[in-house]
Scaffold this motif. Structure first.
Motif, short mmCIF file in Angstrom:
data_model
loop_
_atom_site.label_atom_id
_atom_site.label_comp_id
_atom_site.label_asym_id
_atom_site.label_seq_id
_atom_site.Cartn_x
_atom_site.Cartn_y
_atom_site.Cartn_z
N UNK A 75 41.93 46.22 37.62
CA UNK A 75 41.71 47.44 36.83
C UNK A 75 42.80 47.61 35.78
N UNK A 76 44.06 47.39 36.17
CA UNK A 76 45.14 47.45 35.20
C UNK A 76 45.02 46.40 34.12
N UNK A 77 44.58 45.21 34.48
CA UNK A 77 44.39 44.15 33.50
C UNK A 77 43.30 44.53 32.50
N UNK A 78 42.22 45.12 33.00
CA UNK A 78 41.13 45.52 32.10
C UNK A 78 41.58 46.59 31.11
N UNK A 79 42.35 47.56 31.58
CA UNK A 79 42.86 48.58 30.68
C UNK A 79 43.84 47.98 29.66
N UNK A 117 34.76 40.15 36.42
CA UNK A 117 35.76 39.56 37.32
C UNK A 117 36.21 40.56 38.37
N UNK A 118 36.36 41.83 37.96
CA UNK A 118 36.77 42.87 38.92
C UNK A 118 35.69 43.09 39.97
N UNK A 119 34.40 43.08 39.57
CA UNK A 119 33.33 43.23 40.56
C UNK A 119 33.29 42.05 41.52
N UNK A 120 33.64 40.88 41.02
CA UNK A 120 33.61 39.69 41.87
C UNK A 120 34.61 39.80 43.02
N UNK A 121 35.75 40.43 42.77
CA UNK A 121 36.79 40.54 43.78
C UNK A 121 36.87 41.94 44.39
N UNK A 122 35.89 42.80 44.10
CA UNK A 122 35.93 44.16 44.63
C UNK A 122 35.42 44.15 46.05
N UNK A 123 35.96 45.06 46.86
CA UNK A 123 35.48 45.23 48.24
C UNK A 123 34.22 46.04 48.31
N UNK A 124 33.93 46.81 47.28
CA UNK A 124 32.73 47.63 47.32
C UNK A 124 31.51 46.75 47.20
N UNK A 125 30.42 47.17 47.83
CA UNK A 125 29.16 46.43 47.75
C UNK A 125 28.49 46.75 46.45
N UNK A 126 28.17 45.71 45.75
CA UNK A 126 27.47 45.86 44.48
C UNK A 126 26.00 45.57 44.68
N UNK A 127 25.20 46.49 44.23
CA UNK A 127 23.75 46.31 44.40
C UNK A 127 23.21 45.58 43.18
#
Length: 295
Positions: free
Chosen positions: A223-227, A285-295
Protein backbone atom coordinates in the motif's frame (compact mmCIF):
# COMPACT_ATOMS: atom_id res chain seq x y z
CA UNK A 1 -53.44 -69.20 16.91
CA UNK A 2 -54.44 -68.93 13.31
CA UNK A 3 -57.27 -66.57 14.16
CA UNK A 4 -54.91 -64.30 16.10
CA UNK A 5 -52.55 -63.99 13.11
CA UNK A 6 -55.42 -63.10 10.84
CA UNK A 7 -56.55 -60.40 13.30
CA UNK A 8 -53.08 -58.87 13.35
CA UNK A 9 -52.91 -58.82 9.56
CA UNK A 10 -56.31 -57.20 9.30
CA UNK A 11 -55.44 -54.54 11.86
CA UNK A 12 -52.17 -53.78 10.04
CA UNK A 13 -54.05 -53.38 6.77
CA UNK A 14 -56.54 -50.99 8.38
CA UNK A 15 -53.85 -48.85 10.07
CA UNK A 16 -52.85 -45.98 7.74
CA UNK A 17 -49.18 -45.18 7.12
CA UNK A 18 -47.59 -42.31 9.02
CA UNK A 19 -46.75 -40.54 5.76
CA UNK A 20 -50.46 -40.66 4.86
CA UNK A 21 -51.56 -39.09 8.15
CA UNK A 22 -48.84 -36.39 8.65
CA UNK A 23 -47.96 -34.64 5.40
CA UNK A 24 -44.28 -33.82 5.05
CA UNK A 25 -43.39 -30.14 4.59
CA UNK A 26 -42.42 -29.23 1.06
CA UNK A 27 -38.71 -29.16 0.47
CA UNK A 28 -37.58 -25.65 -0.44
CA UNK A 29 -35.73 -25.58 -3.70
CA UNK A 30 -32.38 -23.76 -3.63
CA UNK A 31 -32.58 -20.21 -4.95
CA UNK A 32 -31.71 -19.95 -8.55
CA UNK A 33 -28.74 -17.79 -9.35
CA UNK A 34 -29.44 -15.15 -11.87
CA UNK A 35 -27.41 -15.83 -14.92
CA UNK A 36 -25.29 -12.84 -15.78
CA UNK A 37 -24.73 -12.56 -19.46
CA UNK A 38 -21.14 -11.51 -20.31
CA UNK A 39 -22.34 -8.83 -22.74
CA UNK A 40 -24.71 -7.35 -20.17
CA UNK A 41 -22.02 -7.22 -17.49
CA UNK A 42 -19.66 -5.58 -19.96
CA UNK A 43 -22.24 -2.97 -20.90
CA UNK A 44 -22.91 -2.21 -17.24
CA UNK A 45 -19.25 -1.30 -16.87
CA UNK A 46 -18.77 0.50 -20.17
CA UNK A 47 -21.89 2.68 -20.22
CA UNK A 48 -20.97 4.76 -17.12
CA UNK A 49 -17.42 5.19 -18.45
CA UNK A 50 -18.77 6.32 -21.81
CA UNK A 51 -21.11 8.79 -20.13
CA UNK A 52 -18.24 10.27 -18.15
CA UNK A 53 -16.11 10.55 -21.28
CA UNK A 54 -18.92 12.24 -23.20
CA UNK A 55 -19.41 14.69 -20.33
CA UNK A 56 -15.70 15.55 -20.41
CA UNK A 57 -15.73 16.03 -24.17
CA UNK A 58 -18.82 18.24 -23.91
CA UNK A 59 -17.25 20.50 -21.29
CA UNK A 60 -14.05 20.58 -23.33
CA UNK A 61 -15.93 21.59 -26.49
CA UNK A 62 -17.81 24.35 -24.67
CA UNK A 63 -14.57 25.70 -23.18
CA UNK A 64 -12.89 25.67 -26.59
CA UNK A 65 -15.78 27.56 -28.23
CA UNK A 66 -15.79 30.24 -25.53
CA UNK A 67 -12.03 30.93 -25.39
CA UNK A 68 -9.62 31.91 -28.11
CA UNK A 69 -6.61 29.69 -28.68
CA UNK A 70 -7.95 26.68 -26.79
CA UNK A 71 -8.14 23.65 -29.15
CA UNK A 72 -11.26 21.58 -29.61
CA UNK A 73 -11.27 17.79 -29.06
CA UNK A 74 -11.16 17.23 -32.83
CA UNK A 75 -8.13 19.49 -33.26
CA UNK A 76 -6.37 17.72 -30.40
CA UNK A 77 -7.16 14.33 -31.94
CA UNK A 78 -5.67 15.40 -35.26
CA UNK A 79 -2.53 16.64 -33.51
CA UNK A 80 -2.30 13.36 -31.57
CA UNK A 81 -2.26 11.41 -34.82
CA UNK A 82 0.79 13.40 -35.87
CA UNK A 83 2.53 13.09 -32.49
CA UNK A 84 2.04 9.33 -32.15
CA UNK A 85 2.90 8.64 -35.79
CA UNK A 86 6.60 8.99 -34.88
CA UNK A 87 6.91 8.90 -31.06
CA UNK A 88 10.63 8.04 -31.10
CA UNK A 89 12.04 10.45 -33.63
CA UNK A 90 15.24 12.30 -32.73
CA UNK A 91 15.73 15.78 -34.19
CA UNK A 92 18.27 17.09 -31.70
CA UNK A 93 18.61 17.73 -27.95
CA UNK A 94 15.40 19.73 -27.68
CA UNK A 95 13.47 18.05 -30.49
CA UNK A 96 12.69 14.44 -29.63
CA UNK A 97 9.53 12.39 -29.77
CA UNK A 98 7.14 12.00 -26.89
CA UNK A 99 8.19 8.37 -26.46
CA UNK A 100 11.77 9.32 -25.59
CA UNK A 101 10.51 11.95 -23.15
CA UNK A 102 8.24 9.47 -21.34
CA UNK A 103 11.08 6.92 -21.10
CA UNK A 104 13.41 9.56 -19.67
CA UNK A 105 10.85 10.50 -17.02
CA UNK A 106 10.23 6.86 -16.13
CA UNK A 107 14.00 6.34 -15.76
CA UNK A 108 14.24 9.19 -13.26
CA UNK A 109 11.18 7.90 -11.41
CA UNK A 110 12.68 4.40 -11.24
CA UNK A 111 15.95 5.75 -9.83
CA UNK A 112 14.40 7.95 -7.14
CA UNK A 113 11.59 5.55 -6.29
CA UNK A 114 13.88 2.52 -6.12
CA UNK A 115 16.25 4.30 -3.75
CA UNK A 116 13.29 5.38 -1.60
CA UNK A 117 12.10 1.76 -1.40
CA UNK A 118 15.55 0.53 -0.41
CA UNK A 119 15.72 3.05 2.41
CA UNK A 120 12.07 3.53 3.39
CA UNK A 121 10.90 -0.07 3.79
CA UNK A 122 13.74 -1.19 6.14
CA UNK A 123 13.42 2.10 8.05
CA UNK A 124 9.70 1.46 8.49
CA UNK A 125 10.42 -2.02 9.85
CA UNK A 126 12.88 -0.65 12.40
CA UNK A 127 10.63 2.23 13.46
CA UNK A 128 7.68 -0.10 13.92
CA UNK A 129 9.74 -2.71 15.74
CA UNK A 130 11.65 -0.58 18.23
CA UNK A 131 9.94 2.05 20.39
CA UNK A 132 13.10 4.10 20.86
CA UNK A 133 13.54 4.55 17.10
CA UNK A 134 9.86 5.44 16.72
CA UNK A 135 10.13 8.14 19.38
CA UNK A 136 13.27 9.46 17.71
CA UNK A 137 12.14 9.58 14.07
CA UNK A 138 8.39 10.25 14.29
CA UNK A 139 8.86 13.98 15.06
CA UNK A 140 11.25 14.31 12.12
CA UNK A 141 8.81 12.56 9.78
CA UNK A 142 5.94 14.74 10.97
CA UNK A 143 8.08 17.84 10.33
CA UNK A 144 9.45 16.96 6.89
CA UNK A 145 6.55 15.08 5.30
CA UNK A 146 4.27 18.12 4.67
CA UNK A 147 7.03 20.04 2.85
CA UNK A 148 6.19 20.78 -0.79
CA UNK A 149 8.05 18.56 -3.26
CA UNK A 150 9.46 21.47 -5.25
CA UNK A 151 10.97 22.95 -2.08
CA UNK A 152 13.46 20.07 -2.11
CA UNK A 153 14.61 20.73 -5.67
CA UNK A 154 16.94 23.69 -4.87
CA UNK A 155 18.52 21.58 -2.11
CA UNK A 156 19.23 18.86 -4.65
CA UNK A 157 20.69 21.35 -7.13
CA UNK A 158 22.95 22.71 -4.39
CA UNK A 159 24.09 19.27 -3.27
CA UNK A 160 24.65 17.64 -6.66
CA UNK A 161 25.39 20.70 -8.83
CA UNK A 162 23.49 19.06 -11.70
CA UNK A 163 19.87 18.81 -12.75
CA UNK A 164 19.77 15.06 -13.36
CA UNK A 165 20.54 13.84 -9.81
CA UNK A 166 18.50 16.71 -8.37
CA UNK A 167 15.30 15.40 -10.00
CA UNK A 168 15.89 11.89 -8.67
CA UNK A 169 16.67 13.36 -5.25
CA UNK A 170 13.36 15.21 -5.24
CA UNK A 171 11.49 12.01 -6.10
CA UNK A 172 13.37 10.12 -3.40
CA UNK A 173 12.65 12.58 -0.60
CA UNK A 174 8.95 12.90 -1.50
CA UNK A 175 8.12 9.23 -2.09
CA UNK A 176 9.90 7.79 0.94
CA UNK A 177 7.37 8.95 3.56
CA UNK A 178 4.35 6.75 2.59
CA UNK A 179 6.56 3.66 2.58
CA UNK A 180 8.01 4.43 6.03
CA UNK A 181 4.65 5.27 7.60
CA UNK A 182 2.67 2.34 6.15
CA UNK A 183 5.40 -0.18 6.92
CA UNK A 184 5.78 1.05 10.51
CA UNK A 185 2.02 0.96 11.10
CA UNK A 186 1.83 -2.55 9.67
CA UNK A 187 4.54 -3.75 12.04
CA UNK A 188 2.84 -2.13 15.04
CA UNK A 189 -0.47 -3.86 14.23
CA UNK A 190 1.00 -7.35 14.41
CA UNK A 191 -0.57 -9.27 17.35
CA UNK A 192 1.68 -9.40 20.38
CA UNK A 193 1.08 -13.15 20.68
CA UNK A 194 3.20 -13.74 17.59
CA UNK A 195 6.14 -11.92 19.12
CA UNK A 196 5.64 -13.69 22.46
CA UNK A 197 5.87 -17.06 20.73
CA UNK A 198 9.05 -15.90 18.99
CA UNK A 199 10.56 -14.98 22.36
CA UNK A 200 9.63 -18.37 23.82
CA UNK A 201 11.28 -20.09 20.87
CA UNK A 202 14.30 -17.77 21.27
CA UNK A 203 14.27 -16.74 17.64
CA UNK A 204 16.86 -14.25 16.45
CA UNK A 205 15.81 -10.77 15.39
CA UNK A 206 16.61 -11.56 11.76
CA UNK A 207 14.40 -14.67 11.90
CA UNK A 208 11.57 -12.65 13.44
CA UNK A 209 11.89 -10.08 10.66
CA UNK A 210 11.98 -12.72 7.92
CA UNK A 211 9.47 -15.28 9.19
CA UNK A 212 6.94 -13.22 11.16
CA UNK A 213 7.10 -9.51 10.41
CA UNK A 214 7.64 -9.49 6.66
CA UNK A 215 4.76 -11.86 5.67
CA UNK A 216 2.35 -10.06 8.00
CA UNK A 217 3.37 -6.55 6.92
CA UNK A 218 3.61 -7.19 3.17
CA UNK A 219 0.09 -5.85 2.33
CA UNK A 220 0.85 -2.62 4.22
CA UNK A 221 4.20 -2.32 2.47
CA UNK A 222 2.56 -2.66 -0.94
CA UNK A 223 0.00 0.00 0.00
CA UNK A 224 2.82 2.41 0.82
CA UNK A 225 4.57 1.52 -2.42
CA UNK A 226 1.41 2.21 -4.41
CA UNK A 227 0.97 5.63 -2.81
CA UNK A 228 4.64 6.47 -3.34
CA UNK A 229 4.64 5.68 -7.05
CA UNK A 230 1.76 8.09 -7.58
CA UNK A 231 3.62 10.85 -5.72
CA UNK A 232 6.81 10.13 -7.67
CA UNK A 233 5.04 10.41 -11.02
CA UNK A 234 3.42 13.70 -9.96
CA UNK A 235 6.69 15.20 -8.76
CA UNK A 236 8.78 14.35 -11.82
CA UNK A 237 6.60 16.41 -14.16
CA UNK A 238 6.97 19.54 -12.04
CA UNK A 239 10.69 18.95 -11.45
CA UNK A 240 11.43 18.55 -15.16
CA UNK A 241 9.66 21.82 -15.94
CA UNK A 242 12.20 23.60 -13.72
CA UNK A 243 15.35 21.64 -14.50
CA UNK A 244 14.91 21.21 -18.25
CA UNK A 245 16.43 18.44 -20.32
CA UNK A 246 14.72 15.38 -21.75
CA UNK A 247 11.46 14.42 -20.05
CA UNK A 248 7.70 14.75 -20.31
CA UNK A 249 7.67 17.78 -17.99
CA UNK A 250 10.20 19.64 -20.10
CA UNK A 251 8.31 18.58 -23.24
CA UNK A 252 5.18 20.27 -21.89
CA UNK A 253 7.11 23.45 -21.08
CA UNK A 254 8.77 23.45 -24.51
CA UNK A 255 5.42 23.04 -26.27
CA UNK A 256 4.05 25.92 -24.22
CA UNK A 257 6.90 28.14 -25.39
CA UNK A 258 6.04 27.13 -28.96
CA UNK A 259 2.30 27.76 -28.28
CA UNK A 260 1.37 24.17 -29.19
CA UNK A 261 -1.55 23.82 -26.80
CA UNK A 262 -2.74 20.68 -28.55
CA UNK A 263 0.50 18.91 -27.66
CA UNK A 264 0.17 20.04 -24.04
CA UNK A 265 -3.24 18.39 -23.82
CA UNK A 266 -1.80 15.26 -25.42
CA UNK A 267 0.97 15.21 -22.82
CA UNK A 268 -1.59 15.57 -20.02
CA UNK A 269 -3.44 12.55 -21.40
CA UNK A 270 -0.19 10.54 -21.64
CA UNK A 271 0.77 11.44 -18.06
CA UNK A 272 -2.62 10.28 -16.83
CA UNK A 273 -2.46 6.99 -18.73
CA UNK A 274 1.07 6.17 -17.53
CA UNK A 275 0.18 7.03 -13.94
CA UNK A 276 -2.95 4.88 -14.16
CA UNK A 277 -0.99 1.92 -15.51
CA UNK A 278 1.63 2.22 -12.76
CA UNK A 279 -1.00 2.37 -10.02
CA UNK A 280 -3.12 -0.46 -11.44
CA UNK A 281 -0.06 -2.67 -11.77
CA UNK A 282 0.82 -2.16 -8.12
CA UNK A 283 -2.81 -2.70 -7.09
CA UNK A 284 -2.80 -6.07 -8.85
CA UNK A 285 0.41 -6.93 -7.04
CA UNK A 286 -1.13 -5.88 -3.72
CA UNK A 287 -4.20 -8.09 -4.35
CA UNK A 288 -1.91 -10.99 -5.17
CA UNK A 289 -0.29 -10.82 -1.73
CA UNK A 290 -3.35 -9.68 0.23
CA UNK A 291 -4.86 -11.92 2.90
CA UNK A 292 -8.35 -10.81 2.04
CA UNK A 293 -10.36 -13.06 -0.25
CA UNK A 294 -10.86 -11.53 -3.63
CA UNK A 295 -13.95 -12.51 -5.49
Amino acid sequence: MKNDAQVVVLNAEKTPAVADVIPLPPVASPPRRRRRWPLRALLQRLIPCACGLLLLLGIWQIAALNSSGFPTPLQTWQAALTVFAHPFYDGGPNDQGIGWNVLASLTRVAAGFGLAALVGIPAGFLIGRFRFLADMFNPLIALLRPVSPLAWLPIGLLLFQRAEPASSWTIFICSIWPMIINTAEGVQRIPQDYLNVARVLKLSEWTIMRKILFPAVLPSVLTGVRLSIGIAWLVIVAAEMLTGGLGIGFWIWNEWNNLNVENILIAIFVIGVVGLLLEQGLMLLARRFSWDKQE
